[in-house]
Structure formats: structure tokens, C-alpha cells
Design an enzyme around this catalytic site. Structure first.
Site, PDB file in Angstrom:
ATOM      1  N   GLY A  49       0.827  -1.198   0.000  1.00 44.90           N
ATOM      2  CA  GLY A  49       0.000   0.000   0.000  1.00 44.90           C
ATOM      3  C   GLY A  49       0.861   1.247   0.000  1.00 44.90           C
ATOM      4  O   GLY A  49       1.874   1.315   0.699  1.00 44.90           O
ATOM      5  N   ARG A 321     -19.323  12.274  14.810  1.00 42.35           N
ATOM      6  CA  ARG A 321     -19.969  11.858  13.560  1.00 42.35           C
ATOM      7  C   ARG A 321     -21.100  10.861  13.777  1.00 42.35           C
ATOM      8  O   ARG A 321     -22.127  10.930  13.093  1.00 42.35           O
ATOM      9  CB  ARG A 321     -18.914  11.278  12.614  1.00 42.35           C
ATOM     10  CG  ARG A 321     -18.008  12.349  12.041  1.00 42.35           C
ATOM     11  CD  ARG A 321     -16.918  11.773  11.170  1.00 42.35           C
ATOM     12  NE  ARG A 321     -16.155  12.846  10.544  1.00 42.35           N
ATOM     13  CZ  ARG A 321     -15.081  12.646   9.787  1.00 42.35           C
ATOM     14  NH1 ARG A 321     -14.647  11.409   9.570  1.00 42.35           N
ATOM     15  NH2 ARG A 321     -14.439  13.672   9.252  1.00 42.35           N
ATOM     16  N   ARG A 433     -14.559   7.117  15.169  1.00 38.95           N
ATOM     17  CA  ARG A 433     -13.388   7.971  14.934  1.00 38.95           C
ATOM     18  C   ARG A 433     -13.772   9.444  14.941  1.00 38.95           C
ATOM     19  O   ARG A 433     -14.778   9.826  14.347  1.00 38.95           O
ATOM     20  CB  ARG A 433     -12.745   7.622  13.588  1.00 38.95           C
ATOM     21  CG  ARG A 433     -11.572   8.528  13.236  1.00 38.95           C
ATOM     22  CD  ARG A 433     -10.898   8.100  11.949  1.00 38.95           C
ATOM     23  NE  ARG A 433     -11.721   8.281  10.764  1.00 38.95           N
ATOM     24  CZ  ARG A 433     -11.889   9.448  10.126  1.00 38.95           C
ATOM     25  NH1 ARG A 433     -11.356  10.568  10.604  1.00 38.95           N
ATOM     26  NH2 ARG A 433     -12.623   9.503   9.018  1.00 38.95           N
ATOM     27  N   LEU A 439      -5.965  11.095   9.190  1.00 34.87           N
ATOM     28  CA  LEU A 439      -4.673  11.467   8.606  1.00 34.87           C
ATOM     29  C   LEU A 439      -3.579  11.423   9.665  1.00 34.87           C
ATOM     30  O   LEU A 439      -2.426  11.089   9.371  1.00 34.87           O
ATOM     31  CB  LEU A 439      -4.747  12.860   7.973  1.00 34.87           C
ATOM     32  CG  LEU A 439      -5.603  12.996   6.710  1.00 34.87           C
ATOM     33  CD1 LEU A 439      -5.498  14.406   6.138  1.00 34.87           C
ATOM     34  CD2 LEU A 439      -5.207  11.976   5.644  1.00 34.87           C
TER      35      LEU A 439
END
Length: 646
Positions: A49, A321, A433, A439
């Protein structure tokens, strides 16, 4: 240059054909096997990746003098990190006084007390260093008028342990932070001796006696099989958002890393926790950053009401969220949605100055026009909660070492194997999260993997030999798929899976619906036996690669829905209508005095440990305790659970 580097290396390695016994593949003829050319490589470290986590790990390894390979199925700057918009969290204190301990508190609370507090301690403490490092690499952060890194407000973040109002902690590059971070890291990586194998698809881990000794991959250009033997392997393959019908994820987000570990007999963790981002464009799924609300945007229902004031009186539109997504869903379910079918919500930005929108939110202004036909300076954006992030993944400790858990032995490190980024579960995100911690996760744990590997590896020393016939199962699977005479197309089965996951494991879940979903996914898993790959070739066979990705997605999907059906509580992003309460070891809504602490088997503040039988698709579950201790109590103590509200 990158292609030449890998080609140059290819000339120094051995090539041979793979021979398979008839039992190892379906009805493929023995002569077909000779078509597969195998190329061997040896490295100190292999990274699978090339998004933010993979690049940061590879940079650290190569900078430390290790011979490093990076295997990626697409060009590095097309990795999904490029799509992250809002920013990266660090308690710099440029907009208001801040402290990494406040960030630590907010992250633990955001995780709904399912996050491991040693890993959260490590991530939040190292955040400032990580952002300054990115700035030194050349990342062009947005600036304040006095030249400091600009920081915006993001959901679930506070000052003074929740007592001091909204924090401005999210460093950004307008609303294209992931794009900037990815290009910055890729550019910086080119100064080191990283060998990139671009458009190579990772097929399987090479395991010997419980130790990871490398990776099997396929070159998409010509179909050759490559065996990478290595003392260290880092998985940085991203999430599996494409298991759902509506998501913000790229088509390449197919859970390759978590499928690699599952096939290797290694457990995954917390797969039931899937984050729905509140603001995906209705009908398209494209992300509208949380930064739009951080800049002053807000959500309204059909009555024009700012309804988040009812659900989160303090944080309002900047609640976490999971809270915002559930609130939007309730508004729609109760008939207060917008549009002809009353099935979505409006995000209003047109009250903000056009200059602010152009300076701070240029990307989403363009996205809204392209995908929704909306001029954000004049009209609201139609939005709906959309699958965005996977909190679960390959379990690791804060060093990035992959862990295999058994009730008898507890956590055991899998030698030679690491994971970072969304494919890993460190677990800093727990059940939910916080925005702009992803990031941060990438660069913190990509770097952590490199640090630990460098401590334990000397260049060119101890690179293991490959096991006899390594890769036979991988080649047998490819050969079987190419020659299978099924009647179901990959696209058809994938779409059925995606719609099933969307219908059975969405924002609100219920036991009978989840149980039905488990049955549907079990059948779909078995339907793989009837797949038909139309392209029988090996050169640029996208049909074959999409089928391999579907195999990976189905592993992830079955693990997710079984774990969700089994968890009988509501915590973070996992909301059960039939079990609406969080079930901890104590009832934190009441005085603790006089309460008896429940045993692990009697409560749900624990990590799910998930294994798959790859042949049958059957999923088995164990559970391990959450880590409540920090790395150093003198730096910060743990955050005890309490009722979570915003």
C-alpha cells in the site's frame, strides 16, 4: 523512473514456473499452470500500500538504511488518502490555547470508551511532532494572517477536557488536506531508496510457523507472480468501504489487508464499527468535509430548523460523527427530511461570505456543483449519512505490531507483520473515529512501524528463505477463477453484496434484520463458486482483479455483519434499535458506589476478535479487554468511562 527501478531489480532475481498438484486447484488443466511465471525478490522490509501510512512507513525504513519495497495496486498519488478533505488534528494552539491531553480526552470520549488508551496516548502526544514534520517536508498548510498554521473547528473536539468550549485543532490545506499530504509524502519518499512495484496486486501473505516471511503479488501488466521474501511486512492497504452500496470510498477500497490476514489465519478486530459520515452528497456519495460545518455551515430539515440543537445542545453541528449521522437519520425517519421523497437533509453554507468559501472550501464548492448541481453561495447541498471509515481492522499495539489474540494466551505478536492506517486497529478510534484523526493515524503509525522495525532489523541480515512451494495456493486460486465455468458475473455478485450490507447493517441496526443479513451474506459467500471471469488472459485482466477484490470484500462483509449481529448493545457507530443502551462493566449513569463490576462475558466494553474459515465463510468470535492504562501515568492518567454527550 519508478517502473525502471522495479524492472532493473527484476533482472537480478530468479524466475521459474510453479507446479501444482491437482488437489490444489479446481478443474484447471495441469498445462495451464505453466503459464504463470514466478519472480523472486528479497528485501529487509516490504510495505503493501502506498497511501499516507504506507509512504510514511516506507520513508522511515529507507531513510534508516533498509532495502525497502513498496507494493501498490495503483500509482501512489491515486491512493485514497488523496480524498481526505478536512485536516489533521494536533494541539498546536495556534487559534486558542490547546493541550495534547485535551486531544487525548476527546479521542477517548469519541471512541465511546472502546479505544485503547495507551495507543491514544501515543498518537495524541506525538501529533504536534507529526504535523511539524509534514511542514518540514513541504506540506503547504493554510495559514493565519500572522503566518501560523491555520486550525479549524471539527466535531467532538473541546478545550479543557470538555469544559472549555469548541477547540480549533484541525490543521488543513483548505479542503484538500489529504491530496496535499499524499503528494508531499510521495515527493519526499523519492529522495530515499524505495523500490516501487506499481500496479502489483497483493494476493497473500507468506507465513511459516506463525511468522510472516513475505508477500505474494501479481503484476497487473503481464500477469507474472512475484514472491517477496522479507523479514518485515507492513500492511497499509486502507479500508473496505466498497462493501457497502453508498460510500465515500474509492473503488479501490476493497479491504485487501484485512482479507490477507484472514486468509493467513490471523484475527481481525472490531469490524462491526463502520462510520457513516453525516454529509455525503445525496445520490452520489461524494464526501462533503466536516470542515464545512467547522467553518460555520449547519444542517437543516424540511422546516428550515437547525435540528442538531435538539440532539447536541452544546456541540450542535459539531458533535461526533456517529451522533450527527443518527440525528439526521431520525429526522428523515420521522418525516422531516427534504426533497420530493423527504429522504435527505440540507447542508447550508450560503450564509457564509463567498470569499471564505473560496478560500477555505474551494474543493467542496466544486464538488457540490459537479455532483449536485448546487452553487454553494446560493443554495444548500443535499446530503445523507454515507459509509466513510472502518474503525475495525488488523489489531496492533501502539508500535504497529500485529496481534493475534486467544483467550488462553492473550495478545501475541505475529513476528514480521505490521499494520498502519485504516486497515489497522491500533485501537485509537474504538467505536467511533473523530474527524481529522485519520490522517494523523496514517503518519503516526506509519512512522511507528518504521521505528520498531529499525530497532530490530539490520540491513541485509536475517532475510528469511521462502517456504517450499510458497504461493501455490495463490496461483491455484487465480487459475481456478480464470477457468471457472460459472454463471454469475463479478459485478452482479458485488452489487448484491453491497445492497445487502446497505440494507442490513446501516446507521440503525436491529437483531432480526442483522440475522437475515448474516444468512444473505453466507449465501453470497458460497455463490463465489459460481463466478464467471469473462477475460481468461493475464495481461491487464481487470475482470480477474475485480474478482480477487470481491473475494476480499466478501471476507470483510461477512466478518462485519456477524460481529454486528452478535454485539447486543449500542456503542459509537454501532447503534441497535433493540439494544439502545451502552453496556459497560459498571452503570456509569448512576453513582458507582455499591456497584459490582461485571465480568468480561457479561458486558460489551471489549474488543471483538474475528476469524474466518476461508473455505466456508463461517465466522467465529472471541473478545478481549480494552486497554485502560496509558503509556506513562505521570504524563496523563486514563479517562474513566462516563455517559457520553455533546
Amino acid at each position: 523512473m519508478l517502473r525502471a527501478a522495479s524492472n532493473g531489480l527484476r533482472n537480478t532475481v530468479a524466475a521459474r514456473s510453479v507446479s501444482l498438484s491437482a488437489a490444489n486447484h479446481s478443474d484447471a488443466k495441469r498445462s495451464d499452470i505453466a503459464q504463470y511465471k514466478v519472480v523472486d525478490h528479497a528485501y529487509d522490509a516490504v510495505v503493501v500500500g502506498a497511501g499516507g501510512a504506507g509512504l510514511r512507513a516506507a520513508m522511515g525504513l529507507a531513510e534508516g538504511g533498509l532495502k525497502t519495497a513498496v507494493i501498490t495496486k495503483l500509482f501512489p498519488t491515486r491512493s485514497h488518502t488523496v480524498a481526505a478533505q478536512g485536516g489533521i488534528n494536533a494541539a498546536l494552539g495556534n487559534m486558542n490555547p490547546d493541550n495534547w491531553r485535551w486531544h487525548f480526552y476527546d479521542t477517548v470520549k469519541g471512541s465511546d470508551w472502546l479505544g485503547d488508551q495507551d495507543a491514544i496516548h501515543y498518537m495524541t502526544r506525538e501529533a504536534e511532532r507529526a504535523v511539524i514534520e509534514l511542514e518540514n517536508y513541504g506540506m503547504p498548510f493554510s495559514r493565519t494572517t500572522d503566518g501560523k498554521i491555520y486550525q479549524r473547528a471539527f466535531g467532538g473536539q473541546s478545550n479543557d477536557f470538555g469544559r472549555g468550549g469548541q477547540a480549533h485543532r484541525t490543521c488543513c490545506v483548505a479542503d484538500r488536506t489529504g491530496h496535499s499530504l499524499l503528494h508531499t509524502l510521495y515527493g519526499a519518499s523519492l529522495q530515499y531508496n524505495c523500490n516501487y512495484f506499481v500496479e502489483y496486486f497483493a494476493l497473500d501473505l507468506i507465513m511459516e510457523n506463525g511468522v510472516c516471511v513475505g508477500v505474494i503479488a501479481m503484476d497487473l501488466e503481464d500477469g507474472t507472480i512475484h514472491r517477496f521474501r522479507s523479514k518485515n511486512t507492513v500492511l497499509a492497504t486502507g479500508g473496505y468501504g466498497r462493501a457497502f452500496f453508498s460510500c465515500t470510498s474509492a473503488h479501490t477500497c476493497t479491504g485487501d489487508g484485512t482479507a490477507l490476514t484472514a486468509r493467513a489465519g490471523i484475527n481481525n478486530s472490531d469490524m462491526e464499527f463502520v462510520q457513516f459520515h453525516p454529509t455525503g452528497i445525496y445520490g452520489a456519495g461524494c464526501l462533503i468535509t466536516e470542515g464545512s460545518r467547522g467553518e460555520g455551515g449547519y444542517l437543516v430539515n424540511s422546516a428550515g430548523e437547525r435540528f442538531m440543537e435538539r440532539y447536541a445542545p452544546n456541540a450542535k453541528d459539531l458533535a461526533s460523527r456517529d451522533v450527527v449521522s443518527r440525528s439526521m437519520t431520525v429526522e428523515i425517519m420521522e418525516g422531516r427530511g427534504v426533497g420530493p421523497d423527504k429522504d435527505h437533509i440540507y447542508l447550508q453554507l450560503h450564509h457564509l461570505p463567498a470569499e471564505q468559501l473560496q478560500q477555505r472550501l474551494p474543493g467542496i464548492s466544486e464538488t457540490a456543483m459537479i455532483f449536485a448541481g448546487v452553487d454553494v453561495t446560493k443554495e444548500p447541498i443535499p446530503v445523507i449519512p454515507t459509509v466513510h471509515y472502518n474503525m475495525g481492522g488488523v489489531p496492533t499495539n501502539y508500535k504497529g505490531q500485529v496481534l493475534n489474540y486467544t483467550p488462553k494466551k492473550g495478545d501475541e505478536v505475529v513476528p514480521g507483520l505490521y499494520a498502519a492506517g485504516e486497515c489497522g486497529a491500533h485501537s485509537v478510534h474504538g467505536a467511533n473515529r473523530l474527524g481529522a484523526n485519520s490522517l494523523l493515524d496514517l503518519v503516526i503509525f506509519g512512522r511507528a512501524c518504521a521505528i520498531d522495525i529499525l530497532k530490530n532489523t539490520s540491513a541485509g541480515v536475517g532475510v528469511p528463505e521462502l517456504p517450499k512451494n510458497a504461493g501455490e495456493a495463490s496461483v491455484a486460486n487465480i487459475d481456478k477463477l480464470r477457468h471457472n465455468k460459472g454463471d454469475i458475473s463479478t459485478a452482479e455478485l458485488r452489487l448484491t453484496m453491497q445492497k445487502s450490507m446497505q440494507n442490513h447493517a446501516a446507521v440503525f441496526r436491529r437483531g432480526d434484520i442483522l440475522k437475515e443479513g448474516v444468512k444473505v451474506l453466507s449465501k453470497l459467500y458460497k455463490d463465489q463458486a459460481h463466478l464467471n471471469v469473462a477475460d481468461k488472459g493475464l495481461v491487464w485482466n481487470s475482470d480477474l482483479i475485480e474478482t480477487l477484490e470481491l473475494q476480499n470484500l466478501l471476507i470483510n462483509a461477512t466478518q462485519t455483519i456477524v460481529a454486528a449481529e452478535n454485539r447486543e448493545e449500542s456503542r459509537g457507530a454501532h447503534a441497535r434499535d433493540d439494544f439502545p443502551d451502552r453496556l459497560d462493566e459498571l452503570d456509569y449513569s448512576k453513582p458507582l458506589e455499591g456497584q459490582t463490576k461485571k465480568e468480561l462475558k457479561d458486558h460489551w466494553r471489549k474488543h471483538s476478535i474475528i476469524r474466518s474459515n476461508i473455505e466456508t465463510g463461517e465466522v467465529s468470535l472471541d473478545y478481549r479487554p480494552v486497554i485502560d492504562t496509558t503509556l506513562d501515568k505521570s504524563e496523563t492518567d486514563w479517562v474513566p468511562p462516563k455517559v457520553r454527550s455533546y
